[in-house]
Design an enzyme around this catalytic site. Structure first.
Site, mmCIF file in Angstrom:
data_model
loop_
_atom_site.group_PDB
_atom_site.id
_atom_site.type_symbol
_atom_site.label_atom_id
_atom_site.label_comp_id
_atom_site.label_asym_id
_atom_site.label_seq_id
_atom_site.Cartn_x
_atom_site.Cartn_y
_atom_site.Cartn_z
ATOM 1 N N GLY A 121 49.673 14.426 26.245
ATOM 2 C CA GLY A 121 49.715 15.688 26.981
ATOM 3 C C GLY A 121 48.335 16.105 27.447
ATOM 4 O O GLY A 121 47.675 16.935 26.803
ATOM 5 N N TYR A 122 47.879 15.511 28.539
ATOM 6 C CA TYR A 122 46.553 15.848 29.078
ATOM 7 C C TYR A 122 46.689 16.654 30.375
ATOM 8 O O TYR A 122 46.286 17.805 30.451
ATOM 9 C CB TYR A 122 45.752 14.569 29.362
ATOM 10 C CG TYR A 122 45.234 13.830 28.147
ATOM 11 C CD1 TYR A 122 45.357 14.345 26.854
ATOM 12 C CD2 TYR A 122 44.586 12.603 28.292
ATOM 13 C CE1 TYR A 122 44.874 13.652 25.752
ATOM 14 C CE2 TYR A 122 44.094 11.907 27.185
ATOM 15 C CZ TYR A 122 44.244 12.436 25.920
ATOM 16 O OH TYR A 122 43.754 11.743 24.844
ATOM 17 N N SER A 123 47.257 16.049 31.427
ATOM 18 C CA SER A 123 47.275 16.691 32.750
ATOM 19 C C SER A 123 48.115 17.962 32.757
ATOM 20 O O SER A 123 49.091 18.084 32.015
ATOM 21 C CB SER A 123 47.847 15.741 33.788
ATOM 22 O OG SER A 123 47.037 14.619 33.938
ATOM 23 N N SER A 155 53.871 10.725 30.548
ATOM 24 C CA SER A 155 54.717 9.528 30.525
ATOM 25 C C SER A 155 55.427 9.401 29.186
ATOM 26 O O SER A 155 54.842 9.682 28.137
ATOM 27 C CB SER A 155 53.873 8.277 30.761
ATOM 28 O OG SER A 155 53.354 8.307 32.062
ATOM 29 N N GLU A 239 40.115 1.769 26.057
ATOM 30 C CA GLU A 239 40.972 1.152 27.076
ATOM 31 C C GLU A 239 40.101 0.430 28.085
ATOM 32 O O GLU A 239 39.798 0.969 29.132
ATOM 33 C CB GLU A 239 41.731 2.277 27.785
ATOM 34 C CG GLU A 239 43.189 2.256 27.506
ATOM 35 C CD GLU A 239 43.826 1.005 28.052
ATOM 36 O OE1 GLU A 239 44.043 0.963 29.266
ATOM 37 O OE2 GLU A 239 44.080 0.069 27.282
#
Lengths: 386, 379
Positions: A121-123, A155, A239
């Protein structure tokens, strides 16, 4: 320059190859159960979380061993090491670096076993590329945080059990990056509503997530209050490697070349068309550039030099390639490219139509191409910040 | 696994850069490029003393016995300085003799080439295109060897050269090519300089009017030159790519500095994304070309029979992207970038020179498609 592996590295590579010979299910037999069984065996070898320290259950693999493992798996188009994609990619590394002992024991084994899905839950609707401007409110009340606000482009939220969430615990800050806190939140907590968003390819992979007086125990905070930005940046830094991605890209290009053999253009096989040949060669060249750029970055890593913003180079090349693949395939299909899945006359039952509409998932997710260019311009070339 | 340079190679790079920064700044480049010879004999002599001219040649002939990876380091730095010199030409002539010549021929020519006292060049093109098969210069068999009649165009550093490695066709019917070493003073050989757009890269037309070539000057058995020529073209493509990478990096640095200093709309223009983004794209192209070029050089050293695909990938990217990069460099500077006095055009012209040299993007793309298909089906 030396592209050879050391004897120890070679024997590790042989071990991986032998494992794959024995355990990798053939392509057409990879149903859910077969993949799960394969992943269980990979886990037994401690190759899941291979880079993580052994004391938390990781494999303690060296940088080079990780590269070899990833490369051999990618060469054989093996399933992912675990189904807990985000847990393995950044939530786990974040917890290992910033988590309490209790959090490590609670979450790391489950992530390694891919027991359940994590989401991120970032954006927010008003905070995309400018993530640090996020507003999702969070107040400490007693020993609970109370969260109110909205996340978007989350996502897998509809299938996830846990979410790594960025919230604003302080609004009165000089630098917007301060005042952000990272929480680990159970998705079925009362007050959370998940609403899937259908993408332009027709799939719902991401979702909107609404928070209405959602109460999160204080012990689920990852890192200190106000430290959330740092937690996120360092977790995402894991990443990186792009060498193994090259195998997937190479496979896609090989498939496009096959398509060019079967499709006609002006009464001749499309593969004879000089313009299309040039496009195929351009893609081949960029894939190889990615591979070799990745090798240069890896060499830096092996020498113990930190990797900086130059890894944005391969993110940009990858973005170009992902978009180009779909477009190139549709041009090869010509008039038939307008048909979709389910139509008898549609080549490969709409595979390339899907590819050509699905790239944003790969291209926008980790920072748009324009953001990658800003990163290079500011952090590598030293141009003034916007 | 190590895709990086050794300490010695890094030292070599630092040494070349220091030498060229001191002895060949851009005002010197301009001066030298406008002289009739187009390069500085004095600088050439010192480069030869430092071992850079004979870098690839065997030690027993006065060379340094090093490889293409080392040479790429030198060429990147030469490119960064836009050094006008016949370095690539003489290296290729030396490589032709080292690869194709017998021991007598090597002893006869290589020591002078290594010492820089004689300069060599490759004379293979006769018009557009770089395919060895396009060679039509005729060699009529004589009692002692061949009599060459015809002409070569676009011969790099023709005015400076003492030795020409010439591709010719032993008889009209034959598709077999030969390479011969022809000295500049051979009767019947005439050199006429071309007018080059890039003044730092002089070229010439070489006429052969019944030039007698002895059998002892032919490299390898007559008719065996096609494969050697193709190898030399691959070497040339790698060398040019290395120089172009260095030049592009200098052009990017020039433009980044300008973008930091030039103020418009009350801000350095480098703050604007319309300026930042093309600069970031240049960086991506330069680093990617560099990776491809290093790998091609490594293969030329370690496994030359497998190098062609890697060479084409490197040169194709350089030919495709660097002219565009040069245009962006000029454009991002605005009016000043368009002047003769400012240096931006020197880089643009270098990129335009490099575009067709040893194969343009289309030629290499076509080869990539063919070779990549073969490589994929071999797996």
């Amino acid at each position: 320059m030396d592209f050879n592996l050391s004897p120890e590295e070679e024997s590790f590579r042989d071990e991986v190859r032998a494992f794959l010979d024995e355990n990798l299910p053939p392509k057409d037999e990879r149903d859910f159960a077969a993949v799960a069984e394969f992943q269980r065996k990979v886990r037994e070898r401690r190759w899941v979380g291979f880079s993580w320290p052994e004391e938390v259950g990781g494999g303690g693999g060296s940088v080079m061993q990780q590269v070899i493992l990833k490369e051999e798996m990618a060469k054989r188009n093996a399933p992912s090491l675990g189904s807990c994609f985000m847990g393995l990619a950044w939530v786990g590394p974040g917890i290992i670096e910033y988590g309490t002992e209790e959090q490590k024991q609670r979450f790391i084994p489950d992530i390694l076993d891919s027991k359940y899905q994590w989401c991120t839950g970032y954006s927010e609707p008003d905070s995309g590329s400018d993530l640090a401007s996020l507003k999702c409110r969070c107040e400490l009340q007693g020993d609970e945080y109370v969260v109110n606000g909205q996340k978007i482009w989350t996502s897998l939220a509809m299938w996830a059990k846990w979410m790594i969430l960025l919230v604003r615990t302080e609004t009165d800050v000089e630098v917007k990056h301060d005042g952000i806190t990272c929480l680990l939140v159970e998705v079925d907590t009362p007050g959370i509503t998940v609403r899937p968003i259908k993408n332009m390819a027709g799939n719902a992979i991401f979702a909107e997530v609404f928070f209405d007086d959602v109460r999160v125990p204080v012990e689920n905070r990852l890192g200190e209050e106000g430290q959330g930005w740092r937690v996120t940046v360092s977790a995402l830094a894991h990443e990186r490697s792009s060498i193994s991605e090259v195998y997937g890209l190479t496979r896609t290009l090989a498939r496009i070349r096959e398509l060019a053999k079967t499709c006609q253009r002006g009464g001749r096989p499309a593969e004879e068309d000089p313009h299309l040949r040039r496009r195929i060669a351009q893609a081949d060249m960029r894939i190889e550039a990615m591979r070799l750029n990745g090798m240069r970055f890896l060499t830096k890593q092996l020498k113990g030099e930190p990797l900086g913003a130059e890894t944005s180079i391969n993110k940009l090349l990858r973005a170009q390639l992902e978009i180009e693949f779909g477009e190139l395939a549709l041009e090869i299909e010509g008039s038939l490219s307008v048909l979709g899945k389910g139509d008898e006359a549609c080549p490969e039952d709409g595979h390339w139509q899907h590819v050509s509409l699905n790239w944003p998932e790969l291209v926008i997710g980790g920072g748009t191409p324009n953001i990658q260019k800003n990163i290079i311009a500011e952090r590598v070339l030293g141009l003034p910040k916007d | 696994m190590n895709f990086g340079f050794t300490e010695e190679q890094e030292l070599l790079r630092a040494e070349v850069r220091k030498f060229l920064d001191r002895n060949c700044p851009l005002d010197e480049v301009r001066k030298v490029a406008e002289t009739p010879e187009g390069f500085s004999r004095q600088l050439w002599g010192r480069m030869a003393e430092l071992g850079w001219v004979g870098l690839l040649l065997p030690e027993k002939h006065g060379g340094a016995g090093l490889g293409w990876v080392d040479l790429v380091v030198v060429l990147e730095e030469a490119g960064r300085s836009l050094l006008p010199s016949p370095l690539i030409s003489s290296v290729l002539a030396g490589a032709a003799i080292a690869l194709g010549g017998d021991s007598e021929q090597q002893s006869r020519w290589l020591p002078d080439l290594a010492a820089g006292t004689r300069i060599g060049t490759l004379a293979f093109q006769e018009g557009d295109g770089i395919d060895p098969a396009q060679t039509s210069l005729a060699g009529v068999t004589t009692d002692v060897g061949f009599r060459l009649t015809g002409e070569k165009l676009l011969v790099a550093d023709a005015s400076a050269a003492d030795l020409f490695v010439v591709a010719f066709r032993a008889s009209e019917a034959s598709d077999a090519l030969s390479l011969a070493v022809v000295p500049r003073d051979a009767p019947g050989l005439g050199v006429e300089p071309h007018i080059s757009v890039d003044l730092t890269k002089p070229m010439g037309r070489v006429r052969f009017d019944a030039v007698e070539v002895s059998g002892a000057d032919v490299l390898g058995p007559p008719g065996s030159g096609g494969e050697l020529l193709q190898r030399l073209i691959d070497c040339g493509a790698t060398a040019v790519t290395a120089e172009l990478v260095g030049a592009a990096e200098a052009a990017l640095a020039l433009t980044v500095n300008y973008a930091k200093e030039r103020v418009q709309f009350d801000s350095p223009i480098g703050r604007f994304q319309s300026v930042k983004h093309p600069l970031a794209e240049m960086y991506v192209d330069i680093e990617s070309t560099r990776s491809l070029c290093y790998y091609a050089a490594w293969l030329l050293d370690e496994n030359p029979s497998e190098a062609a695909l890697a060479v084409s990938r490197a040169k194709a990217l350089a030919s495709e992207r660097f002219p565009k990069l040069g245009i962006d460099v000029v454009q991002l500077h605005g009016g000043i970038g368009f002047t003769w006095e400012y240096d931006a055009h020197l880089y643009l012209k270098r990129a335009k020179w490099g575009r067709p040299a040893f194969g343009d993007a289309d030629w290499h793309f076509e080869r990539i498609v063919r070779l990549a298909a073969a490589a994929a089906s071999a797996v």
